[in-house]
Design a protein around this motif. Structure first.
Motif, mmCIF file in Angstrom:
data_model
loop_
_atom_site.group_PDB
_atom_site.id
_atom_site.type_symbol
_atom_site.label_atom_id
_atom_site.label_comp_id
_atom_site.label_asym_id
_atom_site.label_seq_id
_atom_site.Cartn_x
_atom_site.Cartn_y
_atom_site.Cartn_z
ATOM 1 N N SER A 217 0.852 -1.190 0.000
ATOM 2 C CA SER A 217 0.000 0.000 0.000
ATOM 3 C C SER A 217 0.889 1.241 0.000
ATOM 4 N N ASN A 218 0.258 2.426 -0.066
ATOM 5 C CA ASN A 218 1.045 3.663 -0.026
ATOM 6 C C ASN A 218 1.144 4.243 1.381
ATOM 7 N N LEU A 219 0.795 3.416 2.375
ATOM 8 C CA LEU A 219 0.911 3.829 3.775
ATOM 9 C C LEU A 219 1.683 2.749 4.531
ATOM 10 N N LEU A 220 2.942 3.026 4.822
ATOM 11 C CA LEU A 220 3.801 2.074 5.520
ATOM 12 C C LEU A 220 3.987 2.501 6.968
ATOM 13 N N THR A 221 3.948 1.546 7.872
ATOM 14 C CA THR A 221 4.219 1.796 9.285
ATOM 15 C C THR A 221 5.410 0.940 9.695
ATOM 16 N N ILE A 222 6.394 1.581 10.319
ATOM 17 C CA ILE A 222 7.640 0.902 10.661
ATOM 18 C C ILE A 222 7.920 1.105 12.147
ATOM 19 N N GLU A 223 7.993 0.013 12.875
ATOM 20 C CA GLU A 223 8.403 0.063 14.285
ATOM 21 C C GLU A 223 9.903 -0.189 14.321
ATOM 22 N N GLY A 224 10.669 0.783 14.798
ATOM 23 C CA GLY A 224 12.111 0.637 14.815
ATOM 24 C C GLY A 224 12.576 -0.500 15.714
ATOM 25 N N VAL A 225 13.623 -1.197 15.291
ATOM 26 C CA VAL A 225 14.210 -2.279 16.085
ATOM 27 C C VAL A 225 15.683 -1.951 16.333
ATOM 28 N N ASP A 226 16.294 -2.686 17.256
ATOM 29 C CA ASP A 226 17.681 -2.403 17.622
ATOM 30 C C ASP A 226 18.682 -2.943 16.616
ATOM 31 N N SER A 227 18.358 -4.061 15.982
ATOM 32 C CA SER A 227 19.302 -4.670 15.046
ATOM 33 C C SER A 227 18.564 -5.601 14.101
ATOM 34 N N LEU A 228 19.216 -5.937 13.001
ATOM 35 C CA LEU A 228 18.661 -6.860 12.018
ATOM 36 C C LEU A 228 19.600 -8.044 11.853
ATOM 37 N N GLY A 229 19.033 -9.179 11.447
ATOM 38 C CA GLY A 229 19.818 -10.390 11.245
ATOM 39 C C GLY A 229 19.934 -10.754 9.776
ATOM 40 N N GLY A 230 20.490 -11.912 9.518
ATOM 41 C CA GLY A 230 20.671 -12.373 8.149
ATOM 42 C C GLY A 230 19.411 -13.002 7.591
ATOM 43 N N THR A 231 19.428 -13.266 6.280
ATOM 44 C CA THR A 231 18.280 -13.887 5.627
ATOM 45 C C THR A 231 18.707 -14.376 4.248
ATOM 46 N N ALA A 232 17.774 -14.978 3.527
ATOM 47 C CA ALA A 232 17.960 -15.323 2.118
ATOM 48 C C ALA A 232 16.827 -14.690 1.337
ATOM 49 N N HIS A 233 17.106 -14.273 0.102
ATOM 50 C CA HIS A 233 16.112 -13.548 -0.694
ATOM 51 C C HIS A 233 16.288 -13.899 -2.169
ATOM 52 N N THR A 234 15.173 -14.027 -2.876
ATOM 53 C CA THR A 234 15.201 -14.285 -4.319
ATOM 54 C C THR A 234 14.611 -13.084 -5.054
ATOM 55 N N ILE A 235 15.373 -12.518 -5.965
ATOM 56 C CA ILE A 235 14.941 -11.347 -6.731
ATOM 57 C C ILE A 235 13.924 -11.756 -7.793
ATOM 58 N N LEU A 236 12.920 -10.921 -7.997
ATOM 59 C CA LEU A 236 11.886 -11.174 -9.002
ATOM 60 C C LEU A 236 12.478 -11.177 -10.411
ATOM 61 N N PRO A 237 11.809 -11.864 -11.360
ATOM 62 C CA PRO A 237 12.183 -11.673 -12.769
ATOM 63 C C PRO A 237 11.922 -10.229 -13.174
ATOM 64 N N ASP A 238 12.729 -9.710 -14.083
ATOM 65 C CA ASP A 238 12.681 -8.294 -14.440
ATOM 66 C C ASP A 238 11.459 -7.986 -15.301
ATOM 67 N N MET A 239 10.525 -7.226 -14.743
ATOM 68 C CA MET A 239 9.296 -6.898 -15.469
ATOM 69 C C MET A 239 9.583 -6.054 -16.711
ATOM 70 N N ILE A 240 10.648 -5.261 -16.680
ATOM 71 C CA ILE A 240 10.975 -4.429 -17.835
ATOM 72 C C ILE A 240 11.464 -5.313 -18.983
ATOM 73 N N GLU A 241 12.260 -6.321 -18.640
ATOM 74 C CA GLU A 241 12.718 -7.238 -19.675
ATOM 75 C C GLU A 241 11.549 -8.043 -20.227
ATOM 76 N N ILE A 242 10.641 -8.472 -19.363
ATOM 77 C CA ILE A 242 9.474 -9.220 -19.817
ATOM 78 C C ILE A 242 8.645 -8.377 -20.789
ATOM 79 N N GLY A 243 8.385 -7.121 -20.435
ATOM 80 C CA GLY A 243 7.652 -6.233 -21.339
ATOM 81 C C GLY A 243 8.394 -6.017 -22.642
ATOM 82 N N SER A 244 9.725 -5.904 -22.565
ATOM 83 C CA SER A 244 10.533 -5.733 -23.775
ATOM 84 C C SER A 244 10.395 -6.944 -24.691
ATOM 85 N N PHE A 245 10.405 -8.150 -24.123
ATOM 86 C CA PHE A 245 10.291 -9.364 -24.924
ATOM 87 C C PHE A 245 8.899 -9.499 -25.544
#
Length: 435
Positions: A217-245
């Motif tokens: 949404s265009n309304l984000l609420t963020i509660e601050g924390v003291d620290s962040l940890g590690g994670t794993a993340h997968t990037i989306l396929p590129d929508m600009i490339e898909i539109g180009s194709f």
């Protein structure tokens, strides 16, 4: 300077896989600075802008290990903040617009940062006010030295607050979000960007321990924390490339299947290309475009000319306006292309006119395209790529044209498209990279 030589007029056929999303990658890679713990990123595109950012992270002391074809492990345990003071940082950061997004993480974790005026495409004015106004509202103190074009920010005491962003900037929202996740107290961001890239970033931060609500949404609420940890993340396929194709397949009368598209994250993109007359079929998460000898632009319900304009998400992304314009040149019918966000992005149409397209450039933001209905093919010419998206639009035009085209300054294309010549040649294109 490298160039492409393209022999046009060939129908392409086969499957093609989109790369990881460039615009998401630039945000996600900067977010690794928020934690000393390991972060694994999958589907990282092998393109100039992303590789430059990875090198910049290495210069800061981030441990970077490539663990797979498109997978990297980052560990920002020993960040050398003094690198900000070096000539090397100034030179490298100024050459990459995406470098602006290291500011939020550096401010959040280390309380200070500086940045030369970043580079990028020459597509018109691209102001940075949203970033710095957001930082200031969180309590940062900002100054700009016009002598050496350096922005300096002191953020030793970031505190959450309510803010209404002056524009729904994707990078601006991302930067402020990354600064706010470690600020004291609650931050509310109204008029936030809500693009899939931003959704991905916020979801990743939450997996790292952040507390962000309102994602999508265009309304984000963020509660601050003291620290962040590690994670794993997968990037989306590129929508600009898909539109180009999609546009390329329609314009070259090709039968192409675009694999693993994450259709649920493409928004209005398929709809716009359908309005331009390009047929497509969703097959699970793949998009199949059949060969079409012609395609016809829709009109509005009252019969008036179709207008395609860019808008903030979920509107049509400005990065695909160049593709929509070039596709319209060979359609049956006419369209008004209204590029609202960048005043110089339509200036590549003179090359298309030289190729035989019928385009009236009304002003820096609007162009009327009279489609040729594939009755008069474009002709090959020599041209120069002015920016990433216009460069690929010209490449698509060259693939559909009669004869040989030469595109110079293809480093611009390489900034955003991974091995584009190799992948298109595998479909039957004839593109030769020359020095």
């Amino acid at each position: 300077m490298a160039s492409f030589e393209i022999i046009g007029g060939k129908r392409l056929k086969g499957d093609i896989y989109p790369q990881g999303a460039k615009n998401e990658a630039l945000q996600i890679l900067c977010a690794v600075l928020l934690t000393p713990e390991p972060v694994t990123i999958h589907n990282v595109p092998d393109i100039i802008d992303v590789n430059k950012l990875i090198e910049l992270l290495k210069d800061f002391g981030v441990k970077v290990e490539k663990t797979g074809e498109s997978t990297y492990l980052f560990e920002a345990k020993n960040v050398n903040i003094a690198f900000l003071e070096t000539d090397s940082f100034k030179k490298k950061a100024a050459a990459l617009r995406g470098s602006i997004m290291i500011l939020g993480p550096l401010l959040a974790r280390f309380g200070k940062a500086k940045m030369p005026k970043p580079g990028g495409d020459k597509i018109g004015r691209r102001r940075l006010d949203t970033h710095f106004l957001g930082f200031e509202q969180l309590g940062a103190k900002f100054s700009y030295d016009s002598g050496d074009s350096f922005y300096q920010i002191d953020a030793s005491n970031l505190k959450g607050c309510y803010m209404l962003l002056d524009e729904a900037s994707v990078t601006g929202t991302a930067n402020v979000v990354m600064a706010a996740v470690l600020a004291k107290g609650k931050t509310t961001i109204y008029n936030a960007a809500c693009e899939p890239y931003l959704q991905q970033l916020c979801s990743m931060l939450n997996r790292m321990g952040a507390k962000i609500s309102g994602i999508g949404s265009n309304l984000l609420t963020i509660e601050g924390v003291d620290s962040l940890g590690g994670t794993a993340h997968t990037i989306l396929p590129d929508m600009i490339e898909i539109g180009s194709f999609i546009g390329m397949a329609g314009m070259t009368s090709s039968e192409v299947t675009i694999k693993n598209c994450r259709i649920d994250m493409l928004g209005i993109i398929p709809t716009i290309f359908r309005r331009l007359g390009i047929k497509m079929e969703f097959r699970g998460d793949d998009i199949h475009i059949p060969s079409q000898d012609s395609y016809e632009i829709e009109t509005f319900i009252d019969g008036s000319i179709l207008t395609i304009s860019d808008a903030i998400w979920p509107g049509f992304t400005p990065d695909l306006m160049s593709i929509a314009l070039v596709v319209a040149t060979q359609a049956k019918g006419s369209a008004l292309i209204h590029q609202k966000m960048f005043e110089s992005r339509l200036f590549f149409v003179d090359k298309l006119i030289d190729m035989g397209a019928q385009i009236i450039l009304c002003d820096p933001h609007r162009a009327t395209v009279i489609g040729l209905n594939k009755q008069i093919p474009l002709r090959g010419i020599q041209m120069t790529s002015p920016d990433i998206r216009a460069g690929v639009a010209l490449l698509i035009a060259a693939l559909s044209a009669n004869g040989k085209s030469t595109i110079h300054n293809i480093e611009q294309i390489d900034r955003g498209y991974q091995n584009i010549d190799t992948r298109l040649n595998a479909l039957g294109a004839e593109i030769r990279r020359i020095s």
